[in-house]
Design a protein around this motif. Structure first.
Motif, PDB file in Angstrom:
ATOM      1  N   ASN A  34     -96.301 -25.193 -16.964  1.00 46.49           N
ATOM      2  CA  ASN A  34     -96.107 -26.045 -15.829  1.00 46.49           C
ATOM      3  C   ASN A  34     -95.282 -25.503 -14.746  1.00 46.49           C
ATOM      4  OD1 ASN A  34     -97.554 -28.013 -17.321  1.00 46.49           O
ATOM      5  ND2 ASN A  34     -95.741 -28.722 -18.256  1.00 46.49           N
ATOM      6  N   MET A  44     -96.550 -25.139 -10.824  1.00 45.97           N
ATOM      7  CA  MET A  44     -96.116 -25.727  -9.686  1.00 45.97           C
ATOM      8  C   MET A  44     -95.701 -24.527  -8.777  1.00 45.97           C
ATOM      9  SD  MET A  44     -96.239 -28.820 -10.432  1.00 45.97           S
ATOM     10  CE  MET A  44     -95.414 -29.312  -9.048  1.00 45.97           C
ATOM     11  N   TYR A  59     -99.177 -23.850  -7.045  1.00 45.63           N
ATOM     12  CA  TYR A  59     -99.209 -25.134  -5.976  1.00 45.63           C
ATOM     13  C   TYR A  59     -98.529 -24.936  -4.765  1.00 45.63           C
ATOM     14  CZ  TYR A  59    -101.631 -27.284 -10.066  1.00 45.63           C
ATOM     15  OH  TYR A  59    -102.570 -27.634 -11.048  1.00 45.63           O
ATOM     16  N   LYS A  60     -97.284 -24.485  -4.907  1.00 42.33           N
ATOM     17  CA  LYS A  60     -96.385 -24.454  -3.900  1.00 42.33           C
ATOM     18  C   LYS A  60     -96.723 -23.213  -2.845  1.00 42.33           C
ATOM     19  CE  LYS A  60     -91.314 -24.313  -2.699  1.00 42.33           C
ATOM     20  NZ  LYS A  60     -89.981 -24.262  -3.181  1.00 42.33           N
TER      21      LYS A  60
END
Length: 330
Positions: free
Chosen positions: A186, A190, A193-194
């Motif tokens: 996870n 993340m 995605y950032k």
């Protein structure tokens, strides 16, 4: 059943409430009406304004549900007679007729909790019909207008999905790198995605905002008696009934519009990012088939709306995928 008074407004009474003795409605009034509602049709007693009346709804011992308006006849001398006159409306739930018959009678066309959205949608739909003279064309034009209004929201959703489709291989790689460590997996996702400036929920929120409008339009098309026996073109001669173009050959209610809807849903599924879960991915591929079977039994007007909406969505999504899908991930 339904009653209406200026004090308590529109109240719907279910048969189940009468069975339990829990029916709540205006029993004494000097205005309003009492109605029995069916799909597309209504019968309503419309006493004169200012006349005192009782509204009585009950289940008789023989199992028949009855509704009546009790009007006082006053004192009658021996040998004399007196009559009481009132108005009965029995006919289709055409909103123009209902509004002209009595105050609030148009409320029997019940769109539920989305009435404030559904009522304006019907007015626009009716305006397109008055302009074109064809309810099918009116449905198409209304669908286009709704799609244009929500174009920015849809664009944001499709843009997010296009970016998710680009990074899908990297997400799969991250799951392979950390198959047993959900926390690291996870964290890495993340970070990705950032880096890519992607909001994983960006494709959902714009769609959620549009859902009430789509549900309201669904009820408009399902409840409007104007669709009954209304032709569109060719084989569609009644928008309130299912499309059964191929039913003669297969002995089942199989129509062209539900098939087109299934094809359009399949194309949309291919344009969307593939779910990482193989089981979920298979379910997404099966959804067009399941929905097509459901829509075989839906009114043609409803299926026409979904087909047009899907075609417009495919065009918009394809354009956005072309813009953002070709970019290389960082």
């Amino acid at each position: 059943f339904a009653t209406y008074t200026k004090e308590r407004k529109f109240e719907k009474v279910q048969f189940a409430d009468l069975d339990k003795g829990k029916a709540e409605y205006a029993k004494h009034a000097s205005d309003g009406w009492l109605a029995f509602i069916q799909h597309y049709f209504v019968s309503a007693w419309l006493p004169a304004e200012g006349a005192v009346r009782d509204y009585v709804l009950e289940k008789r011992p023989d199992g028949v549900y009855t509704g009546r308006v009790v009007l006082p006849a006053g004192s009658i001398a021996p040998g004399a007679s007196r009559s009481v006159r009132t108005t009965l409306y029995a006919g289709p739930q055409e909103q123009g007729r209902l509004m002209g018959a009595a105050q609030g009678l148009e409320l029997v066309v019940d769109y539920g909790w989305l009435t404030m959205i559904a009522a304006p949608l019907f007015w626009v739909l009716e305006w397109f019909f008055l302009w074109t003279g064809n309810w099918g064309i009116a449905i198409i034009l209304l669908t286009v207008v709704i799609k244009l209004i929500f174009y920015p929201l849809s664009a944001a959703s499709y843009k997010s999905m296009a970016k998710m489709k680009v990074v899908a291989p990297k997400l799969a790689r991250l799951r392979e790198m950390y198959p047993d460590d959900r926390m690291k997996q996870n964290q890495a996702m993340m970070e990705l995605y950032k880096t890519e400036k992607i909001n994983p929920l960006g494709g959902c929120f714009p769609v959620l905002i549009q859902i009430p409008v789509f549900i309201a339009l669904y009820w408009v098309l399902l409840a409007s008696v104007e669709m009954r026996a209304a032709p569109w073109l060719g084989w569609i001669q009644d928008l309130s009934k299912p499309d059964t173009l191929f039913g003669v050959w297969f002995g089942a209610p199989i129509g062209l519009l539900p098939i087109l809807m299934a094809v359009s849903m399949f194309i949309q599924t291919k344009l969307n990012p593939t779910p990482p879960d193989p089981v979920q991915a298979k379910l997404m591929m099966l959804m067009p088939i399941v929905f097509s079977f459901m829509f075989f039994f839906f009114p043609a007007g409803l299926v026409l709306y979904w087909v047009v909406n899907n075609i417009l969505s495919i065009a918009q999504q394809w354009q956005i995928n072309k813009i953002y899908g070709g970019s290389k991930a960082a």
